[in-house]
Design an enzyme around this catalytic site. Structure first.
Site, PDB file in Angstrom:
ATOM      1  N   CYS A 116       0.818  -1.225   0.000  1.00 58.04           N
ATOM      2  CA  CYS A 116       0.000   0.000   0.000  1.00 58.04           C
ATOM      3  C   CYS A 116       0.850   1.272   0.000  1.00 58.04           C
ATOM      4  O   CYS A 116       0.344   2.352  -0.280  1.00 58.04           O
ATOM      5  CB  CYS A 116      -0.932   0.004   1.201  1.00 58.04           C
ATOM      6  SG  CYS A 116      -2.059  -1.403   1.170  1.00 58.04           S
ATOM      7  N   HIS A 256      -3.514   7.065   2.829  1.00 53.68           N
ATOM      8  CA  HIS A 256      -3.888   5.762   2.274  1.00 53.68           C
ATOM      9  C   HIS A 256      -5.231   5.377   2.882  1.00 53.68           C
ATOM     10  O   HIS A 256      -5.455   5.543   4.088  1.00 53.68           O
ATOM     11  CB  HIS A 256      -2.813   4.732   2.622  1.00 53.68           C
ATOM     12  CG  HIS A 256      -3.212   3.329   2.306  1.00 53.68           C
ATOM     13  ND1 HIS A 256      -3.705   2.973   1.089  1.00 53.68           N
ATOM     14  CD2 HIS A 256      -3.222   2.199   3.080  1.00 53.68           C
ATOM     15  CE1 HIS A 256      -4.000   1.681   1.106  1.00 53.68           C
ATOM     16  NE2 HIS A 256      -3.705   1.190   2.292  1.00 53.68           N
ATOM     17  N   ASN A 286     -10.165  -0.152   0.097  1.00 52.51           N
ATOM     18  CA  ASN A 286      -8.698  -0.133   0.052  1.00 52.51           C
ATOM     19  C   ASN A 286      -8.248  -0.686  -1.301  1.00 52.51           C
ATOM     20  O   ASN A 286      -8.353  -1.886  -1.546  1.00 52.51           O
ATOM     21  CB  ASN A 286      -8.154  -0.978   1.212  1.00 52.51           C
ATOM     22  CG  ASN A 286      -6.636  -1.003   1.261  1.00 52.51           C
ATOM     23  OD1 ASN A 286      -5.958  -0.527   0.344  1.00 52.51           O
ATOM     24  ND2 ASN A 286      -6.091  -1.567   2.323  1.00 52.51           N
TER      25      ASN A 286
END
Ligand code: ACO
Length: 330
Positions: A116, A256, A286
């Site tokens: 990520c 994020h 996500n």
């Protein structure tokens, strides 16, 4: 004396697949509920790529959009860096496939894998290349087809992830978002907390690895959560210190998008009001490395970034890895 080059993001693009997977759809697939998912993560729905859409093809769409914003000819692209943890193939790189589709015949191409945090790692390479004078037009593409690596019988992961791509162009000149600093970190001792256990050389693909679902993403969410806030806060502090920017000068936090509670905890530590924390998690979930460039694209669309505004980007993910960046609109 030679003029110091400062790298800046001059264009942003994004691509989200059309298919929407809502929490209520997941309720029919695993033992979960819309209220659990919303309360624990902030996610209401996520996008899922079609069977003939891939990490590379979504990345190409985001990159094309960014390229068209600044009318840059494909032959002028010097480098394509693709951040992904869900590549089309183990080899060749997804960046090579993107390079071919863009007809960027003069560009070098490589992938970066930092889960990520991949976009920020890739952005740091682009910044270094541009500021060293080696390249002038670098594309950073972050793209993920997470759904290809999700077990839709595992409620611990299937509610969290979605698919999508974002891309930015990093150049040495022109208006945009000056990349003032990037702080990166990793703690490999905790690599087991987010894993795709099989398919590499350590645990090669076999009938057993398929049967045991070892090709899917496994996340120890509670453990990851504990480290995420602390590491992201330290990375932001590093950026503020290196640029001597007081925290009350942060205009936007673009984190994020893994969990709303994590974002709010980080914002609270820097006294950033909730309305200044840009969120897409409710709609897209996500999307690993691509959450930040997608959020940058959506932010510019909804609240055009004003001259001299400061943005803090921050991410955390598998590896474990983390990073932050301070950008100023010029
Ligand atoms: N629906 C209902 N119940 C669930 C679900 C679900 N989808 N998933 C888990 N549960 C259950 C668990 O089994 C557990 O039950 P138990 O207490 O009987 O064992 C209970 O809910 C609580 O589980 P926790 O894991 O403690 O829940 P938590 O509040 O930590 O939320 C979550 C889980 C959302 C995953 C959270 O920990 C999180 O967001 N972690 C961080 C993830 C992250 O940062 N990812 C970024 C990196 S990802 C990457 O790099 C690819």
């Amino acid at each position: 004396m030679t003029k110091k080059i400062t790298a800046r993001i001059t264009a942003v693009g994004a691509y989200l697949p059309e298919k929407v997977l809502k929490n209520t759809d997941l309720e029919k697939m695993v033992d979960t509920s819309d209220s659990w998912i919303v309360q624990r993560t902030g996610i209401h729905e996520r996008r899922i790529a079609d069977k003939d859409e891939f990490t590379s093809t979504m990345g190409v769409k985001a990159a094309q959009q960014a390229r068209e914003c600044i009318s840059l000819e494909p032959a002028k692209i010097d480098a394509i860096i693709c951040a992904t943890m869900t590549p089309d193939y183990l080899s060749p790189s997804t960046a090579s496939l993107i390079q071919a589709s863009l007809r960027a015949v003069n560009a070098c191409a490589l992938d970066i894998q930092a889960a990520c945090t991949g976009f920020l790692y890739a952005l740091s390479l682009a910044k270094g290349w541009v500021e060293s004078g080696m390249y002038t037009n670098v594309f950073v593409v972050a793209s993920e087809k997470n759904s290809a690596f999700i077990d839709y019988e595992d409620r611990n992961t299937c509610v969290l992830f979605g698919d999508g791509a974002g891309a930015v162009v990093v150049q040495s000149e022109g208006p945009g978002l000056e990349i003032r600093h990037i702080a990166l970190g990793a703690e490999g001792n905790l690599a087991n907390l987010i894993q795709i256990p099989a398919g590499g050389c350590r645990n090669t693909s076999s009938a057993e690895t398929v049967r045991d679902k070892q090709h899917f993403i496994k996340v120890q969410g509670r453990e990851v959560f504990k480290h995420a806030v602390r590491r992201m806060e330290a990375a932001i502090k590093d950026c503020l210190e290196k640029t001597a920017l007081p925290e009350h000068h942060i205009n936007w936090l673009v984190p994020h998008q893994a969990n709303l509670r994590i974002m709010e905890a980080v914002a609270k530590d820097f006294n950033i009001p909730s309305e200044r924390v840009f969120k897409t998690i409710d709609r897209f979930g996500n999307t690993s490395s691509s959450t930040i460039p997608i959020a940058l694209f959506e932010l510019e669309k909804q609240h055009p970034i004003q001259k001299n505004e400061n943005l803090v980007l921050v991410a955390f993910g598998g590896g474990l890895t983390w990073g932050a960046s301070l950008l100023t609109k010029i």
